[in-house]
Structure formats: C-alpha cells, structure tokens
Design a protein around this motif. Structure first.
Motif, short mmCIF file in Angstrom:
data_model
loop_
_atom_site.label_atom_id
_atom_site.label_comp_id
_atom_site.label_asym_id
_atom_site.label_seq_id
_atom_site.Cartn_x
_atom_site.Cartn_y
_atom_site.Cartn_z
N TRP A 1 -28.33 53.98 40.80
CA TRP A 1 -27.34 52.97 41.18
C TRP A 1 -25.92 53.53 41.05
O TRP A 1 -25.10 53.39 41.95
N ARG B 1 -25.23 56.19 43.66
CA ARG B 1 -25.07 55.58 44.99
C ARG B 1 -23.66 55.01 45.14
O ARG B 1 -23.04 55.14 46.21
N ILE B 2 -23.13 54.39 44.10
CA ILE B 2 -21.75 53.89 44.16
C ILE B 2 -20.78 55.04 44.36
O ILE B 2 -19.86 54.97 45.18
N ARG C 1 -20.98 56.23 47.97
CA ARG C 1 -20.33 55.31 48.89
C ARG C 1 -18.81 55.33 48.73
O ARG C 1 -18.07 55.19 49.69
N SER D 1 -19.97 48.78 50.92
CA SER D 1 -21.16 49.14 50.14
C SER D 1 -20.85 49.23 48.65
O SER D 1 -21.65 48.82 47.81
N LEU E 1 -22.75 46.97 45.92
CA LEU E 1 -23.46 47.55 44.78
C LEU E 1 -22.91 47.03 43.46
O LEU E 1 -23.68 46.73 42.53
N SER F 1 -24.01 43.44 42.95
CA SER F 1 -25.44 43.29 42.69
C SER F 1 -25.80 43.32 41.20
O SER F 1 -26.84 42.79 40.82
#
Length: 139
Positions: free
Chosen positions: A93, A96-97, A100, A108, A112, A115
């Motif tokens: 996670w 991924r941040i 992005r 995005s 994220l 979420s």
C-alpha cells in the motif's frame, strides 16, 4: 512501536531472504526496525516541525513516518525484515502511494489515502509520503 511479521508470532514468508529490490522499501524496513522500541510520535506535531525545516534529511522523514503510521492507520502496520523477498499488505500500500505520487497521479494518491487513513491524518501522512518519495527519486 511497529510490528513485524516476527513480532506477532508469524512465520517468515515462504520465499528465501535476499537483497531487497526496492531501495525505498529496504530503507523503510530498516527505519521500522529502529523505531520499534521508540515512542510513538504525534503525526500533527511531527509534520509541523518537519515542515519548518526544508533541509531535513530523508532519514528524519522516514522515522517520523514509521513512528506515526500506527496513529494514522489506527493499528500497527506490518513491515518485514530488510531483505525479505515478500511484501506485506502495508508495504504494498505504501509503495503504491509512492509510485502514484511519482507519476503525479493525485487522484490515485487521494484514493489510496482515503481507503485507510481518517480525514484528520491524510494531509500530514500525504506530506510525509511525498517528502520520502521525492527524496528517493534522486537515489
């Protein structure tokens, strides 16, 4: 205090231990190990302090992120030991941040963060992630 897969009685991931392929993940894992015994840091106070000093080293941002991430997530995140080939959900996670952010995909990044992070912590956590992401672009 951050938990690792080992601190909660989990067994090591099934893949063999080898060199980490992502320098940011490897750095964050080392920082997480060092912060396990450190006191938690209030996310808001830490970000206010770091925002005043433009020349703060990436180490300071990474330490504040690792020490305040439990507050932002509402639970202890899982970070494996450096060199473990597998990645945890929390590591995926976070990476991924960062990915992005580097792609300038603000939508995005916002998704994220929304979420898993409550409203009051998103801005500060986003700041820390952006600072770390930018610091590792030049590595």
């Amino acid at each position: 205090m951050l938990q690792t897969a080992y601190s909660q009685g989990h067994t090591a991931p099934s893949q063999a231990v080898g060199p980490a392929t992502d320098p940011l993940l490897s750095h964050l894992r080392w920082v997480a190990l060092g912060c396990r015994a450190a006191a938690r840091v209030d996310l808001f106070k830490a970000c206010a302090t770091l925002a005043l000093d433009r020349d703060v080293a990436r180490q300071a941002h990474a330490e504040v992120l690792m020490r305040s991430l439990p507050q932002a997530l509402g639970r202890l995140p899982v970070f494996y030991r450096p060199g473990v080939a597998d990645t945890s959900f929390d590591e995926d996670w976070l990476l991924r941040i960062v990915d992005r952010h580097r792609a300038s995909d603000a939508g995005s990044v916002a998704f994220l963060l929304r979420s898993r992070v409550p409203d009051h912590a998103r801005r500060n956590l986003g700041f820390l992630i952006a600072q770390i992401s930018d610091a590792f672009v030049s590595v």
